[in-house]
Enzyme design. Structure first.
Site, short mmCIF file in Angstrom:
data_model
loop_
_atom_site.label_atom_id
_atom_site.label_comp_id
_atom_site.label_asym_id
_atom_site.label_seq_id
_atom_site.Cartn_x
_atom_site.Cartn_y
_atom_site.Cartn_z
N GLU A 66 0.88 -1.18 0.00
CA GLU A 66 0.00 0.00 0.00
C GLU A 66 0.90 1.21 0.00
OE1 GLU A 66 -1.48 3.00 1.91
OE2 GLU A 66 -2.99 1.84 3.01
N CYS A 75 -2.47 8.19 4.06
CA CYS A 75 -2.30 7.76 2.67
C CYS A 75 -3.56 8.00 1.84
CB CYS A 75 -1.90 6.28 2.62
SG CYS A 75 -3.01 5.20 3.54
#
Length: 540
Positions: free
Chosen positions: A277, A311
Site C-alpha cells: 500500500e 495515505c
C-alpha cells in the site's frame, strides 16, 4: 490546557503556546518503566540504541534497541517454531483470542491514544481512529474466519466420481513493515489477519513510532496469542527491512512508492508474494448538486486529518463551476475555524507533523507553488509557536503542472483547488498521474456518483464521505491501483493473501486413462462425447 487564542493572521485557532514554562503536555508523563517494559519486546542484542523524541514538544520518549541481522534471523527462528504449533490451533480458539483483543483495545483505548499522540503528534480525535479500526478488524476476522478459510468443495470433472476440495494453507512467517503515520493500527491491521490465517509474524515498525507498535504486541499476548508468534525487530529499513525480505514467506509493506518498488523487486528475486500500500495524490470531486455544507465539512476531514499525513487523504480538490465560489467560501471558513494544539486532550482539530523532514517537504511544496504563482487562500505558514513541526492547514488555488505539489504527494495539510465545468473533464483530471489509491465524490445523487466512481482509477472511492466509509468497512477490500500499490487489505483478500490455495482431488471408480482394454483412440472418442454431453446438461 490554555485558553483558545485567535491567530492574528486570521488562520486556525490555536491551543497553548510552545513554551517550556507553560507546556500543555506537562501534566502527562510517559514513565520510563512503561517504555522499558515495551522495548524489552524487541529482538535486539547489538547494544545500539536510538533516542526517540515526541513531535509535540521534543521531549525524549525512549531509547529504542536496534536489531542486527543476527537478531532478525533469531526472530524468524522463534516465529517458525511458534507457527508450527499455531497452525494446528482451531479456528474457534483463534477467534476467541481476536475477540479478547477487541475488548482489550476498547478497554485500554485511553492508554493507547495517549501513546499514539506522544509518538505521532496527531490530534487525539485522530488517534482514536486507531483503536477503533483495530477493534473493527479483530471482530470482523473473528466472526468470519470460517467463511474465509474453511475447506471448500469444487466441481469435479466427473460428476459424482471426482471429489475436489480446496484448502487454505498458511504461508508460514509473514514480514510486516509498517509506517509511522498510523503506528498502532498499521502495526496490527495487516498482521492480525496473517495470524488468523495460521501464520507467524516478524514485524518492523517505523523507528519513529516503535512504542505504539510494541503496545500492540503486548495486547496480542494479553489476548492469548502465543508470545513468540509475533516478533518485533527495530532498525533502518535499508538493513532490517532487507533482512526481513530475505527471510519471510510473504511481505506486507505500507509506505512510499519508491520504497515499495524496492520491496517488490526483493520479493520477486525470491519468488515470494507481497502486498504493497503505497503513495497517493488523491482526488475529491464536489459536483454541482452537492450539499455544500456537508461537502465543506467532509473536505476539512479529507484534507487535514492527522495533518494530512494519511495515505488516503485528499490533496486535489475539483469543484464544479456552478458552486465553486459558494463552496470555497464555506471551505475556507471551516478551515480557519480549526483548532490546532500540542496537547493530549480532546478538542484539537489538528496536531503536528511527525518530523523536521515532513515539515521541510510541506514548506518546500507550498513555497514552490507560491513562487510560481499559486495563491494561498488560508494557512501557508509553519507554526513553531505551537510545536517544532506544526504547519497551518493550507488551501492553494491556481496550482499548475510546473509546481511540485501539482503531481507529487505532499503528505501534509495542503490541498489544491481546481474548477471544472464538464464532469468528464473532472474525471480525466482525477485520473491523471500515476497514483490511484483513494477518491471521494460529493453529490446528492448517489446513483450518479456511484456511476462516476466506476470511471475513477482508484482502489477505493467514497461517496459523500472522505475516507472513513471504505476504510472502516472491513468486509470491503482496501488498496491501490497503478503506482499506489498491489494487493488488498481487509475483506477476503486481506486474509487470503496470507494463504496458499491447495487443491485436493479424490477420484473414484474410473481413472483418466483407457480401461478394460479400451484403445487410446476409443478413450479419446468417449471423453469427447462426455464433453459434449456435459455442455448440453449445462455443466461448467
Amino acid at each position: 490546557m490554555s485558553a483558545q487564542n485567535p491567530n492574528p493572521s486570521g488562520g486556525p485557532t490555536v491551543e497553548g503556546p510552545h513554551d517550556p514554562e507553560h507546556d500543555p503536555t506537562a501534566s502527562y508523563a510517559l514513565e520510563p518503566d512503561d517504555t522499558g517494559r515495551l522495548t524489552r519486546r524487541i529482538v535486539a542484542t547489538s547494544g545500539s540504541t536510538v533516542e526517540v523524541r515526541s513531535p509535540l514538544n521534543g521531549a525524549p520518549l525512549a531509547h529504542i534497541p536496534q536489531s542486527s541481522d543476527a537478531d532478525v534471523a533469531e526472530a524468524f527462528a522463534r516465529a517458525r517454531r511458534a507457527q508450527a504449533a499455531w497452525a494446528r490451533t482451531s479456528f474457534e480458539e483463534r477467534s476467541a483470542m481476536a475477540l479478547r483483543l477487541h475488548d482489550l483495545v476498547l478497554d485500554r483505548q485511553d492508554e493507547i491514544i495517549d501513546l499514539i499522540v506522544w509518538e505521532s503528534g496527531k490530534a487525539r480525535k485522530h488517534a482514536f481512529d486507531e483503536p477503533l479500526h483495530i477493534a473493527l478488524t479483530a471482530r470482523y476476522y473473528a466472526r468470519t474466519l470460517h467463511e474465509h478459510l474453511d475447506t471448500q468443495r469444487k466441481l469435479g470433472v466427473v460428476p459424482g466420481l471426482t471429489r475436489v476440495e480446496v484448502n487454505r494453507v498458511p504461508k508460514g512467517v509473514v514480514g510486516i513493515i509498517s509506517p509511522w503515520n498510523y503506528p498502532f493500527t498499521m502495526a496490527l491491521c495487516d498482521g492480525l489477519p496473517a495470524l488468523m490465517a495460521g501464520n507467524a509474524v516478524v514485524a518492523k515498525p517505523d523507528s519513529q513510532t516503535m512504542l505504539s507498535a510494541l503496545l500492540a504486541a503486548e495486547l496480542l499476548e494479553q489476548a492469548g496469542f502465543p508470545r513468540d508468534l509475533w516478533q518485533v525487530v527495530a532498525g533502518p529499513g535499508s538493513r532490517v527491512g532487507t533482512s526481513i525480505i530475505g527471510r519471510a514467506d510473504y511481505v506486507c509493506f505500507t509506505g512510499s512508492t519508491a520504497t515499495g518498488k524496492i520491496v517488490a523487486k526483493g520479493c520477486a528475486d525470491r519468488l515470494i508474494g507481497c502486498s504493497l500500500e503505497l503513495g497517493g495524490k488523491n482526488p475529491l470531486l464536489v459536483l454541482r448538486d452537492a450539499d455544500l455544507e456537508k461537502a465543506a465539512e467532509g473536505v476539512v476531514r479529507a484534507s487535514f486529518s492527522n495533518a494530512g499525513q494519511l495515505c488516503v487523504s485528499m490533496e486535489r480538490l475539483f469543484v464544479a463551476d456552478q458552486v465553486y465560489d459558494r463552496f470555497v467560501e464555506r471551505f475556507v471558513a471551516r478551515t480557519e475555524a480549526m483548532t490546532l494544539g500540542a496537547t493530549l486532550d480532546w478538542g484539537n482539530d489538528m496536531g503536528s507533523l511527525i518530523s523536521q523532514d515532513q515539515l521541510d517537504t510541506v514548506t518546500a511544496h507550498v513555497d514552490d507553488a507560491v513562487a510560481k504563482g499559486a495563491r494561498v487562500l488560508t494557512g501557508g505558514r509553519a507554526r513553531p509557536d505551537l510545536g517544532p513541526f506544526f504547519y497551518e492547514p493550507t488551501i492553494l488555488e491556481g496550482v499548475t503542472p510546473e509546481m511540485t505539489c501539482f503531481g507529487h504527494e505532499t503528505f501534509g495539510p495542503v490541498i489544491s483547488l481546481y474548477r471544472f465545468h464538464d464532469e468528464a473533464d473532472a474525471i480525466a483530471r482525477a485520473n491523471a498521474g500515476e497514483y490511484g489509491l483513494n477518491a471521494s465524490i460529493y453529490s446528492q445523487d448517489g446513483r450518479r456518483a456511484r456511476a462516476i466512481a466506476r470511471e475513477i482509477r482508484c482502489g477505493t472511492v467514497n461517496v459523500n464521505e472522505a475516507f472513513g466509509a471504505t476504510f472502516a468497512s472491513i468486509d470491503a477490500p482496501m488498496g491501490g491501483m497503478r503506482e499506489s500499490g498491489m494487493g488488498r487489505r481487509q475483506g477476503s483478500e486481506g486474509i487470503l493473501r496470507y494463504t496458499e490455495s491447495q487443491s485436493v482431488a479424490t477420484q473414484r471408480v474410473v481413472r483418466f486413462a483407457p480401461m478394460l482394454g479400451m484403445s487410446d483412440e476409443t478413450y479419446a472418442k468417449v471423453m469427447t462425447a462426455n464433453l459434449r454431453l456435459m455442455k448440453k446438461l449445462g455443466r461448467a
